[in-house]
Motif scaffolding. Structure first.
Motif, PDB file in Angstrom:
ATOM      1  N   ALA A 323       0.822  -1.210   0.000  1.00  0.00           N
ATOM      2  CA  ALA A 323       0.000   0.000   0.000  1.00  0.00           C
ATOM      3  C   ALA A 323       0.859   1.266   0.000  1.00  0.00           C
ATOM      4  CB  ALA A 323      -0.935  -0.006   1.199  1.00  0.00           C
ATOM      5  N   ALA A 324       1.986   1.245   0.727  1.00  0.00           N
ATOM      6  CA  ALA A 324       2.860   2.424   0.792  1.00  0.00           C
ATOM      7  C   ALA A 324       3.435   2.747  -0.582  1.00  0.00           C
ATOM      8  CB  ALA A 324       3.979   2.185   1.800  1.00  0.00           C
ATOM      9  N   ALA A 325       3.835   1.716  -1.321  1.00  0.00           N
ATOM     10  CA  ALA A 325       4.384   1.932  -2.652  1.00  0.00           C
ATOM     11  C   ALA A 325       3.322   2.491  -3.603  1.00  0.00           C
ATOM     12  CB  ALA A 325       4.949   0.620  -3.202  1.00  0.00           C
ATOM     13  N   VAL A 326       2.097   2.009  -3.463  1.00  0.00           N
ATOM     14  CA  VAL A 326       1.003   2.508  -4.291  1.00  0.00           C
ATOM     15  C   VAL A 326       0.701   3.966  -3.957  1.00  0.00           C
ATOM     16  CG1 VAL A 326      -1.468   2.278  -4.789  1.00  0.00           C
ATOM     17  CG2 VAL A 326      -0.029   0.243  -4.665  1.00  0.00           C
ATOM     18  N   LYS A 327       0.704   4.300  -2.673  1.00  0.00           N
ATOM     19  CA  LYS A 327       0.450   5.686  -2.265  1.00  0.00           C
ATOM     20  C   LYS A 327       1.505   6.618  -2.835  1.00  0.00           C
ATOM     21  CE  LYS A 327      -0.490   8.528   1.817  1.00  0.00           C
ATOM     22  NZ  LYS A 327      -0.622   8.532   3.297  1.00  0.00           N
ATOM     23  N   ASN A 328       2.749   6.203  -2.793  1.00  0.00           N
ATOM     24  CA  ASN A 328       3.829   7.024  -3.346  1.00  0.00           C
ATOM     25  C   ASN A 328       3.685   7.172  -4.865  1.00  0.00           C
ATOM     26  OD1 ASN A 328       5.059   7.422  -0.852  1.00  0.00           O
ATOM     27  ND2 ASN A 328       6.372   5.616  -1.059  1.00  0.00           N
ATOM     28  N   GLY A 353     -18.258  15.443 -13.488  1.00  0.00           N
ATOM     29  CA  GLY A 353     -18.195  14.815 -12.176  1.00  0.00           C
ATOM     30  C   GLY A 353     -16.771  14.754 -11.656  1.00  0.00           C
ATOM     31  N   SER A 354     -16.557  13.935 -10.657  1.00  0.00           N
ATOM     32  CA  SER A 354     -15.230  13.801 -10.051  1.00  0.00           C
ATOM     33  C   SER A 354     -14.849  12.330  -9.925  1.00  0.00           C
ATOM     34  CB  SER A 354     -15.194  14.448  -8.659  1.00  0.00           C
ATOM     35  OG  SER A 354     -15.371  15.846  -8.739  1.00  0.00           O
ATOM     36  N   VAL A 355     -13.543  12.085  -9.988  1.00  0.00           N
ATOM     37  CA  VAL A 355     -12.999  10.753  -9.757  1.00  0.00           C
ATOM     38  C   VAL A 355     -12.385  10.732  -8.372  1.00  0.00           C
ATOM     39  CG1 VAL A 355     -11.174   9.137 -10.427  1.00  0.00           C
ATOM     40  CG2 VAL A 355     -12.582  10.223 -12.180  1.00  0.00           C
ATOM     41  N   PHE A 356     -12.642   9.657  -7.632  1.00  0.00           N
ATOM     42  CA  PHE A 356     -12.127   9.520  -6.269  1.00  0.00           C
ATOM     43  C   PHE A 356     -11.194   8.314  -6.206  1.00  0.00           C
ATOM     44  CE2 PHE A 356     -16.144  11.680  -6.164  1.00  0.00           C
ATOM     45  CZ  PHE A 356     -15.943  12.725  -5.270  1.00  0.00           C
ATOM     46  N   VAL A 357     -10.033   8.515  -5.632  1.00  0.00           N
ATOM     47  CA  VAL A 357      -9.054   7.453  -5.446  1.00  0.00           C
ATOM     48  C   VAL A 357      -8.755   7.361  -3.960  1.00  0.00           C
ATOM     49  CG1 VAL A 357      -6.765   6.574  -6.019  1.00  0.00           C
ATOM     50  CG2 VAL A 357      -8.062   7.876  -7.722  1.00  0.00           C
ATOM     51  N   ARG A 358      -9.028   6.201  -3.365  1.00  0.00           N
ATOM     52  CA  ARG A 358      -8.868   6.074  -1.918  1.00  0.00           C
ATOM     53  C   ARG A 358      -8.166   4.761  -1.581  1.00  0.00           C
ATOM     54  NH1 ARG A 358     -14.509   7.512   0.917  1.00  0.00           N
ATOM     55  NH2 ARG A 358     -13.108   7.471   2.720  1.00  0.00           N
ATOM     56  N   LEU A 359      -7.462   4.770  -0.452  1.00  0.00           N
ATOM     57  CA  LEU A 359      -6.759   3.586   0.027  1.00  0.00           C
ATOM     58  C   LEU A 359      -7.274   3.207   1.405  1.00  0.00           C
ATOM     59  CD1 LEU A 359      -3.150   4.534  -1.060  1.00  0.00           C
ATOM     60  CD2 LEU A 359      -4.262   2.378  -1.662  1.00  0.00           C
ATOM     61  N   LYS A 360      -7.525   1.911   1.579  1.00  0.00           N
ATOM     62  CA  LYS A 360      -7.922   1.386   2.884  1.00  0.00           C
ATOM     63  C   LYS A 360      -7.158   0.098   3.106  1.00  0.00           C
ATOM     64  CE  LYS A 360     -11.856  -0.256   5.657  1.00  0.00           C
ATOM     65  NZ  LYS A 360     -13.309  -0.553   5.668  1.00  0.00           N
ATOM     66  N   GLY A 361      -6.133   0.153   3.940  1.00  0.00           N
ATOM     67  CA  GLY A 361      -5.280  -1.018   4.126  1.00  0.00           C
ATOM     68  C   GLY A 361      -4.616  -1.371   2.816  1.00  0.00           C
ATOM     69  N   ASN A 362      -4.766  -2.613   2.392  1.00  0.00           N
ATOM     70  CA  ASN A 362      -4.208  -3.052   1.113  1.00  0.00           C
ATOM     71  C   ASN A 362      -5.233  -3.005  -0.018  1.00  0.00           C
ATOM     72  OD1 ASN A 362      -1.682  -3.496   2.125  1.00  0.00           O
ATOM     73  ND2 ASN A 362      -1.993  -5.679   2.506  1.00  0.00           N
ATOM     74  N   GLN A 363      -6.236  -2.137   0.120  1.00  0.00           N
ATOM     75  CA  GLN A 363      -7.272  -2.016  -0.898  1.00  0.00           C
ATOM     76  C   GLN A 363      -7.226  -0.642  -1.553  1.00  0.00           C
ATOM     77  OE1 GLN A 363      -8.918  -4.798  -1.530  1.00  0.00           O
ATOM     78  NE2 GLN A 363      -7.796  -5.698   0.191  1.00  0.00           N
ATOM     79  N   LEU A 364      -7.123  -0.633  -2.868  1.00  0.00           N
ATOM     80  CA  LEU A 364      -7.180   0.597  -3.651  1.00  0.00           C
ATOM     81  C   LEU A 364      -8.566   0.686  -4.271  1.00  0.00           C
ATOM     82  CD1 LEU A 364      -5.834   3.049  -5.091  1.00  0.00           C
ATOM     83  CD2 LEU A 364      -5.150   1.442  -6.897  1.00  0.00           C
ATOM     84  N   VAL A 365      -9.245   1.813  -4.046  1.00  0.00           N
ATOM     85  CA  VAL A 365     -10.615   1.983  -4.544  1.00  0.00           C
ATOM     86  C   VAL A 365     -10.669   3.198  -5.457  1.00  0.00           C
ATOM     87  CG1 VAL A 365     -13.038   2.315  -3.939  1.00  0.00           C
ATOM     88  CG2 VAL A 365     -11.555   0.955  -2.450  1.00  0.00           C
ATOM     89  N   LEU A 366     -11.214   3.012  -6.644  1.00  0.00           N
ATOM     90  CA  LEU A 366     -11.378   4.085  -7.623  1.00  0.00           C
ATOM     91  C   LEU A 366     -12.852   4.179  -7.978  1.00  0.00           C
ATOM     92  CD1 LEU A 366     -10.213   6.079  -9.793  1.00  0.00           C
ATOM     93  CD2 LEU A 366     -10.061   4.100 -11.315  1.00  0.00           C
ATOM     94  N   GLY A 367     -13.428   5.367  -7.855  1.00  0.00           N
ATOM     95  CA  GLY A 367     -14.847   5.531  -8.150  1.00  0.00           C
ATOM     96  C   GLY A 367     -15.148   6.831  -8.859  1.00  0.00           C
TER      97      GLY A 367
END
Length: 462
Positions: A323-328, A353-367
């Motif tokens: 997750a840290a590598a993805v955040k970077n 509209g808007s795109v949302f990118v969020r991280l929760k633990g080891n989960q990457l969520v794009l909406g």
């Protein structure tokens, strides 16, 4: 030796249709009297969708006789076996229908009457090498006839130039026992449809339709079953809910497609940075993914890329290894025009509209919808669970019907793809509105194919 035994057993269990050479589509029913449950579903579904009604397609079963598998008496009345097999082969030059005969004289009498009524010349049967043949020209063009040997008959209806070829094919089909078709042995059902690289088996009851099949060249990534999925314990919801385990090759394919879509609606996003970000993120994905399409809200013309992108309110989740590598890797997104840094990710305003990118633990969520994205993040379980298949899905048919119904007439007239959606909405919309649920699964199969299964459920009859 073992593989030879397996192959032999598979072929022995496979249906054996009398399918014509060069057929574009083959429909095979091993036993017509086994279609009771499937016919009951089609009869009930046909109340809401005319194309599914048995009387809408029964004319395709035979070139000149009127028969209805849902009514055994219609077959018996023309000398055909209501419990026998039936195979219909559709070719460019016409079609061939092969069935079992119980009363030869009755069949020939009824066939002669039907051929004459259809505008054919007077039928004159000829016999050669134990095969009785009839071949006549039609007043409207083309030809029709049949080849009969013992209890097997193959009738044909041909275009202007196809008469001799189809007569020859009919004679060939009744002249030998049909060979098992290994393609049909890979699926289960009481009726089978084979067209191109797709094979489908159908079965059902009064309120349930079961579809099982294999297909080549589907526009889907290759799947790969895994021991557990972080989404295995999640409860399906929304218009479409799907959990998938994608192979490494499929991960790159899926990420590349998503990146191209976002780039098409975000002209201000620096292309090189977007590509670098997606390449890095793709390397961190395990292949476990979730698709949560909640609903459809069309605001504008679907011919516009941004309207299409935001029409389906949805969120995608993917498991990452680091997750840290993805955040970077995603950090540069904060410098994109109008982007906002959130406590657990970023939001990026776009046209529509808007795109949302969020991280929760080891989960990457794009909406593409804040509420759907938040709900998806909140629903992510802390522990995984086993998935029986590499991909499964659940559809809310009522929400799907409402979504399809939002395609406008102006879009239909200007776009063939949207016209196809409109046609589906018009034909199946009322049935979807009356349906209870649609569920299914998919797996990858050898040679780049996919296996799939679908269950369509109507409310229990009152």
């Amino acid at each position: 030796m073992f593989s030879s035994l397996v192959l032999a057993a598979t072929l022995a269990a496979a249906p054996a249709p009398r399918s014509a050479a060069s057929a574009l589509t083959v429909v095979h029913v091993p036993r017509l009297d086994a279609m009771t449950g499937l016919s009951a579903f089609l009869q009930r579904a046909g109340t809401y969708s005319a194309v599914l009604r048995p009387n809408a397609w029964r004319a395709e079963l035979h070139p000149f006789l009127v028969i209805d598998p849902t009514k055994p008496e219609t077959l018996s009345a023309v000398g055909l076996d209501p419990a026998g097999p039936a195979t219909v082969s559709l070719r460019e030059d016409g079609r061939v229908s092969c069935l079992r005969v119980t009363d030869v004289k009755l069949f020939q009498t009824k066939a002669a009457e039907a051929i004459s009524a259809a505008g054919g010349e007077e039928p004159k049967p000829t016999v050669s090498k134990g095969v009785t043949t009839v071949s006549v020209k039609r007043e409207a063009g083309g030809a029709m006839g049949y080849a009969l040997k013992g209890q097997d008959v193959c009738a044909y209806g041909a275009t202007d130039s196809g008469g001799p070829a189809l007569l020859k094919e009919a004679v060939k089909l009744v002249g030998k026992a049909p060979a098992p078709d290994a393609r049909l042995g890979k699926v289960t059902g009481v009726a089978f449809i084979a067209s191109g690289g797709t094979v489908v088996g159908l079965d059902g009851t009064g309120n349930v339709l079961n579809v099982e099949g294999t297909a080549l060249k589907l526009p889907l990534p290759p799947f790969q079953s895994k021991a557990t999925s972080p989404y295995g314990a999640m409860k399906p919801g929304g218009m479409l809910f799907s959990r998938v385990a994608v192979s490494p090759a499929g991960v790159s394919q899926a990420v590349g497609s998503l990146s191209a879509t976002i780039q098409s609606v975000c002209a201000a996003c620096p292309e090189k940075q977007v590509q670098a970000m997606t390449d890095t993120v793709a390397k961190q994905l395990t292949g476990n993914m979730l698709v949560n399409m909640d609903n459809v809200q069309v605001r504008g013309s679907l011919r516009l890329p941004d309207v299409r992108f935001f029409a389906v309110r949805q969120a995608l989740a993917a498991e990452v290894t680091d997750a840290a590598a993805v955040k970077n890797a995603l950090a540069p997104m904060g410098s994109f025009p109008g982007a906002k840094t959130l406590a657990d990710g970023w939001s990026l305003p776009l046209k529509g509209g808007s795109v949302f990118v969020r991280l929760k633990g080891n989960q990457l969520v794009l909406g593409n919808d804040e509420a759907v994205t938040q709900a998806t993040v909140a629903a992510l379980p802390e522990t995984g669970a086993k998935l029986e298949r590499a991909a499964d899905f659940s559809v809310d048919p009522k929400k799907l019907a409402r979504g399809l119904g939002q395609v406008s007439l102006s879009d239909v007239l200007a776009d063939q793809q949207l016209a196809a959606l409109f046609a589906v909405s018009s034909e199946l919309g009322p049935l979807l509105e009356q349906s209870e649920r649609i569920t299914g699964w998919m797996d990858s199969a050898p040679g780049g194919a996919h296996r799939f299964s679908l269950t369509w459920t109507l409310p229990a009859a009152k």
